[in-house]
Design a protein around this motif. Structure first.
Motif, mmCIF file in Angstrom:
data_model
loop_
_atom_site.group_PDB
_atom_site.id
_atom_site.type_symbol
_atom_site.label_atom_id
_atom_site.label_comp_id
_atom_site.label_asym_id
_atom_site.label_seq_id
_atom_site.Cartn_x
_atom_site.Cartn_y
_atom_site.Cartn_z
ATOM 1 N N GLY A 274 -5.841 -1.874 -15.971
ATOM 2 C CA GLY A 274 -5.173 -0.931 -15.089
ATOM 3 C C GLY A 274 -3.683 -0.932 -15.342
ATOM 4 O O GLY A 274 -3.193 -1.550 -16.292
ATOM 5 N N THR A 275 -2.947 -0.251 -14.484
ATOM 6 C CA THR A 275 -1.490 -0.198 -14.606
ATOM 7 C C THR A 275 -0.785 -0.882 -13.440
ATOM 8 O O THR A 275 0.390 -1.228 -13.545
ATOM 9 C CB THR A 275 -1.003 1.258 -14.679
ATOM 10 O OG1 THR A 275 -1.454 1.966 -13.513
ATOM 11 C CG2 THR A 275 -1.554 1.948 -15.923
ATOM 12 N N SER A 276 -1.517 -1.079 -12.327
ATOM 13 C CA SER A 276 -0.933 -1.708 -11.140
ATOM 14 C C SER A 276 -1.874 -2.790 -10.618
ATOM 15 O O SER A 276 -3.088 -2.716 -10.802
ATOM 16 C CB SER A 276 -0.684 -0.673 -10.038
ATOM 17 O OG SER A 276 0.276 0.287 -10.437
ATOM 18 N N ARG A 277 -1.292 -3.778 -9.936
ATOM 19 C CA ARG A 277 -2.061 -4.844 -9.321
ATOM 20 C C ARG A 277 -2.125 -4.631 -7.809
ATOM 21 O O ARG A 277 -1.212 -4.075 -7.203
ATOM 22 C CB ARG A 277 -1.420 -6.209 -9.612
ATOM 23 C CG ARG A 277 -1.400 -6.587 -11.089
ATOM 24 C CD ARG A 277 -2.750 -7.066 -11.576
ATOM 25 N NE ARG A 277 -2.663 -7.592 -12.944
ATOM 26 C CZ ARG A 277 -3.673 -8.195 -13.572
ATOM 27 N NH1 ARG A 277 -4.842 -8.347 -12.968
ATOM 28 N NH2 ARG A 277 -3.528 -8.642 -14.809
ATOM 29 N N VAL A 278 -3.203 -5.107 -7.213
ATOM 30 C CA VAL A 278 -3.432 -4.923 -5.779
ATOM 31 C C VAL A 278 -2.457 -5.754 -4.953
ATOM 32 O O VAL A 278 -2.160 -6.904 -5.283
ATOM 33 C CB VAL A 278 -4.875 -5.321 -5.413
ATOM 34 C CG1 VAL A 278 -5.068 -5.329 -3.889
ATOM 35 C CG2 VAL A 278 -5.870 -4.383 -6.075
ATOM 36 N N THR A 279 -1.954 -5.168 -3.884
ATOM 37 C CA THR A 279 -1.230 -5.907 -2.848
ATOM 38 C C THR A 279 -1.925 -5.666 -1.525
ATOM 39 O O THR A 279 -2.499 -4.604 -1.295
ATOM 40 C CB THR A 279 0.246 -5.481 -2.739
ATOM 41 O OG1 THR A 279 0.322 -4.071 -2.510
ATOM 42 C CG2 THR A 279 1.016 -5.845 -4.007
ATOM 43 N N ARG A 280 -1.856 -6.655 -0.645
ATOM 44 C CA ARG A 280 -2.575 -6.587 0.630
ATOM 45 C C ARG A 280 -1.710 -7.088 1.785
ATOM 46 O O ARG A 280 -0.795 -7.883 1.606
ATOM 47 C CB ARG A 280 -3.848 -7.436 0.566
ATOM 48 C CG ARG A 280 -5.008 -6.825 -0.204
ATOM 49 C CD ARG A 280 -5.476 -5.530 0.448
ATOM 50 N NE ARG A 280 -6.849 -5.215 0.122
ATOM 51 C CZ ARG A 280 -7.860 -5.197 0.998
ATOM 52 N NH1 ARG A 280 -7.649 -5.481 2.262
ATOM 53 N NH2 ARG A 280 -9.073 -4.865 0.604
ATOM 54 N N GLY A 281 -2.019 -6.610 2.984
ATOM 55 C CA GLY A 281 -1.482 -7.180 4.209
ATOM 56 C C GLY A 281 -0.351 -6.450 4.888
ATOM 57 O O GLY A 281 -0.033 -6.738 6.035
#
Length: 319
Positions: A274-281
């Motif tokens: 992919g091109t971006s990584r997941v962020t959460r919260g």
């Protein structure tokens, strides 16, 4: 400059990231300890991941709700603090990407008048994000700032690559997105927040988000205009602190808005690329009127080399 999901987090220009990627990062090879001391051992199991809440963002891929099974794993009760990150830097001499680029994104309210004079550009889609020269984890608002009174606050201005380097040094890893949501839910089934469905149970503020009119005025009635200590407020049912608000937390997965429609149900780890990584919260900048992403199933993402004043991380480890 590009902007990812408005107030959530700004992204570095693609061309600059490609140029930097060719440099020697000198990432440490091994950590000082692989101990899981202080971490929470979660038994794993099945849970209902995602949401189809009317307040959600379908384009983010929050749904459909689906059953997921995760294996037992360890996770930190807190986001990595400035103190912990300083120990890593002292032991390894590591330089974050914000330091190597020479700048990072700072929320405009926190920039001093003197530093503001040096800001030559802003994010057009979200002018509250200012690229400040000299801003990095130890000088979070620019060269005239420090973390001397924030050692117990979450480290910020760390990219996904920086977070992964810290985890490698510590003998840990970033949690998968599925592990993160399982842990953040704290045993609840399909609740909106880690503590239930009410944002302010019994009228109490239980997380650090924007209070007021975004982005003009933050009343800070929850106690903080910026970051809060990593152990502030009450933990969720599994003992995790600040999994709603405070700072966005990096996960190991590449981001895709469609991945969970056909993802494996057993220990999903995200797309292969992919091109971006997941962020959460969510973070202290989130507000229902603009970025209602402090809900436990909400998702966002950013490019792996991007850093801002509202992104941090916590570690996980195999059981």
């Amino acid at each position: 400059m590009t902007m990812k999901k408005a107030c959530c987090s700004a992204s570095r220009p693609t061309a600059e990231g490609k140029e930097f990627a060719a440099l020697d990062r000198e990432i440490p090879v091994s950590g000082s300890s692989s101990s899981t001391e202080g971490m929470i051992l979660l038994p794993g199991g099945t849970f209902m991941m995602g949401t189809e809440d009317d307040e959600g963002f379908p384009d983010d891929g929050e749904g459909p709700v689906h059953e997921v099974e995760v294996a037992p794993f360890y996770i930190d009760p807190y986001a990595v603090s400035n103190r912990k990150f300083a120990e890593f830097v002292q032991a390894t001499g590591y330089k974050t990407e914000a330091e190597r680029f020479g700048w990072s994104f700072v929320f405009h309210h926190f920039v001093s008048e003197e530093v503001a004079k040096t800001v030559e550009r802003v994010v057009q889609a979200a002018p509250w994000w200012w690229p400040v020269n000299g801003a990095y984890w130890a000088c979070p608002e620019g060269p005239d700032s420090n973390v001397e009174d924030r050692w117990d606050h979450p480290v910020i201005h760390v990219s996904w690559n920086d977070a992964a380097a810290y985890c490698q040094w510590a003998g840990k890893r970033l949690p998968t997105e599925a592990e993160w949501e399982y842990a953040a839910r704290g045993g609840f089934v399909q609740k909106k927040y880690p503590w239930g469905d009410l944002l302010k149970p019994e009228g109490k503020y239980v997380c650090n988000i924007w209070q007021g009119k975004f982005p003009v005025k933050n009343n800070a009635v929850d106690g903080y205009a910026g970051t809060a200590p990593v152990d502030e407020y009450s933990p969720n049912g599994f003992g995790l602190y600040n999994v709603a608000g405070n700072v966005w937390e990096w996960c190991s997965d590449w981001f895709s808005p469609t991945y969970y429609k056909e993802a494996p149900r057993n220990n999903p780890k995200g797309p292969e690329a992919g091109t971006s990584r997941v962020t959460r919260g969510g973070s202290y900048l989130c507000h229902k009127s603009y970025c209602n992403r402090y809900r436990v199933a909400a998702r966002s993402s950013n490019t792996p080399d991007s850093s801002t004043g509202n992104m941090g991380f916590r570690c996980a480890a195999d059981a």
